[in-house]
Design an enzyme around this catalytic site. Structure first.
Site, short mmCIF file in Angstrom:
data_model
loop_
_atom_site.label_atom_id
_atom_site.label_comp_id
_atom_site.label_asym_id
_atom_site.label_seq_id
_atom_site.Cartn_x
_atom_site.Cartn_y
_atom_site.Cartn_z
N HIS A 160 0.90 -1.19 -0.08
CA HIS A 160 -0.10 -0.30 -0.01
C HIS A 160 0.84 1.36 0.05
O HIS A 160 1.00 2.04 0.82
CB HIS A 160 -0.91 -0.05 1.23
CG HIS A 160 -2.04 0.81 1.30
ND1 HIS A 160 -2.19 2.33 1.06
CD2 HIS A 160 -3.36 0.43 1.23
CE1 HIS A 160 -3.16 2.63 1.07
NE2 HIS A 160 -4.02 1.97 0.98
N GLU A 265 -0.80 1.22 -5.85
CA GLU A 265 -0.43 0.01 -5.09
C GLU A 265 -0.51 -1.14 -5.69
O GLU A 265 -1.44 -1.54 -6.58
CB GLU A 265 -1.61 -0.14 -4.10
CG GLU A 265 -1.73 1.38 -3.20
CD GLU A 265 -3.01 1.38 -2.36
OE1 GLU A 265 -3.95 0.40 -2.24
OE2 GLU A 265 -3.53 2.58 -1.97
O1 TA6 Z 1 -6.10 1.56 -0.91
C1 TA6 Z 1 -6.99 2.30 -0.95
C2 TA6 Z 1 -7.88 2.02 0.18
O2 TA6 Z 1 -8.44 0.47 0.17
C3 TA6 Z 1 -8.99 3.07 0.59
O3 TA6 Z 1 -10.42 2.45 0.22
C4 TA6 Z 1 -8.75 3.40 1.83
O4 TA6 Z 1 -9.50 2.76 2.77
C5 TA6 Z 1 -7.32 3.27 2.17
O5 TA6 Z 1 -7.00 2.07 1.36
C6 TA6 Z 1 -6.93 3.46 3.30
O6 TA6 Z 1 -7.30 2.40 4.17
P1 TA6 Z 1 -6.95 2.57 5.64
O7 TA6 Z 1 -7.60 1.28 6.42
O8 TA6 Z 1 -5.36 2.47 5.86
O9 TA6 Z 1 -7.53 3.77 6.31
#
Ligand code: TA6
Length: 290
Positions: A160, A265
């Site tokens: 991520h 990502e």
């Molecule tokens: O990667 C994008 C995502 O899935 C978004 O939907 C948002 O939720 C982001 O990840 C961040 O998620 P988190 O659980 O780290 O706040």
């Protein structure tokens, strides 16, 4: 090299262990063992990753920024925290930073199932995470092992990555044209097709692009350079920027920070990996400053 401390910008934090890969020439990579989160990647002293000024390092939640490790679940999960447990548990150092004959620095981290993970996801596994810091590149090699003898399990896997950018509105992402994507903003679950040859970000964006090419280029990252992403066995690419409204909702994210980050990502998230007993799944990613 180990050091205690938060391994991030917020110094008022419970001490956790941090591992630093130092290649010299102010080229370093810092990993917080909480989630094996890469919290800094500096190339000639230029930070390439975004970490929120409001990130917390108390070991209780995911670090907001850097490269959180998403496993075994991408997205919401009935059995545990969103995006799985890997990014919120403490990893082990499997191999301390070591200089290779090439001059690059290598380190390895791992987690294995324990009572905490089994309470959420009752499967025996081993996850190995190898980082190699090159002059202008950071390499990630991941191995997921089904160490059981009789049970198949399935999982998602994703890095991520929060890239630091001067102004996200000036970034362009290549390699997505023609790809289908799920738009998590509209939440209608419908499939769309990307028609643009370069994707730009001018609003709240949260898309899971499927079966994407191995390579993407992000323009106008730090120092207005380009970032090249190469991925192997990661068929999907998630693009996310919370923009104004979501930035306000996220507690550990500054309201004014969204222009300075873009998440691109590499992951295996549209369909799960199905791993037979006694077998392994490997995936890798290379980030290169151009
Ligand atoms: O990667 C994008 C995502 O899935 C978004 O939907 C948002 O939720 C982001 O990840 C961040 O998620 P988190 O659980 O780290 O706040």
């Amino acid at each position: 090299m180990y050091s205690s401390g938060s391994g991030g910008s917020n110094m008022a934090a419970a001490p956790t262990s941090v591992v630093v890969l130092d290649r010299g020439n102010n080229t370093t990579c810092t990993i917080n063992l909480h989630g094996a989160t890469v919290v800094s990647w500096r190339v000639n002293n230029q930070e390439q990753l975004f970490v929120s000024k409001q990130a917390v390092f108390d070991g209780k939640k995911a670090i907001r920024g850097g490269i959180p490790f998403v496993f075994p679940q991408f997205g919401s999960w009935n059995y545990g925290p969103q995006h799985g447990f890997a990014r919120v548990i403490r990893w082990h150092v499997e191999k301390s930073p070591e200089r290779l004959p090439s001059g690059d620095i290598e380190a390895m981290f791992c987690i294995v199932d324990n009572e905490v993970t089994r309470s959420m996801w009752n499967f025996p596994f081993r996850l190995s995470y190898r980082l190699i810091l090159r002059e202008k590149e950071l390499h990630f090699n991941i191995g997921v092992y089904n160490v059981g003898k009789d049970v198949t399990f399935s999982f998602n896997l994703l890095l991520h990555t929060y890239f630091k950018v001067p102004d996200v509105r000036r970034c362009q992402i290549t390699g997505l044209q023609g790809c289908t994507f799920v738009d998590k903003v509209t939440r209608d679950g419908a499939m769309y097709q990307e028609v643009r040859d370069v994707v730009t970000i001018n609003e709240y964006t949260d898309r899971v692009y499927q079966n994407t090419p191995q390579e993407h280029i992000i323009t106008n990252v730090v120092s207005n350079r380009k970032m090249r992403i190469q991925k192997y066995n990661f068929p999907d690419t998630v693009v996310w920027n919370p923009w104004v409204e979501k930035a306000r909702e996220i507690q550990d994210f500054g309201d004014d920070e969204y222009p300075n980050m873009i998440c691109v990502e590499a992951g295996h998230v549209s369909a799960p990996v199905i791993l037979l007993p006694g077998t392994a799944f490997e995936a890798s990613e290379i980030l290169q400053v151009m």
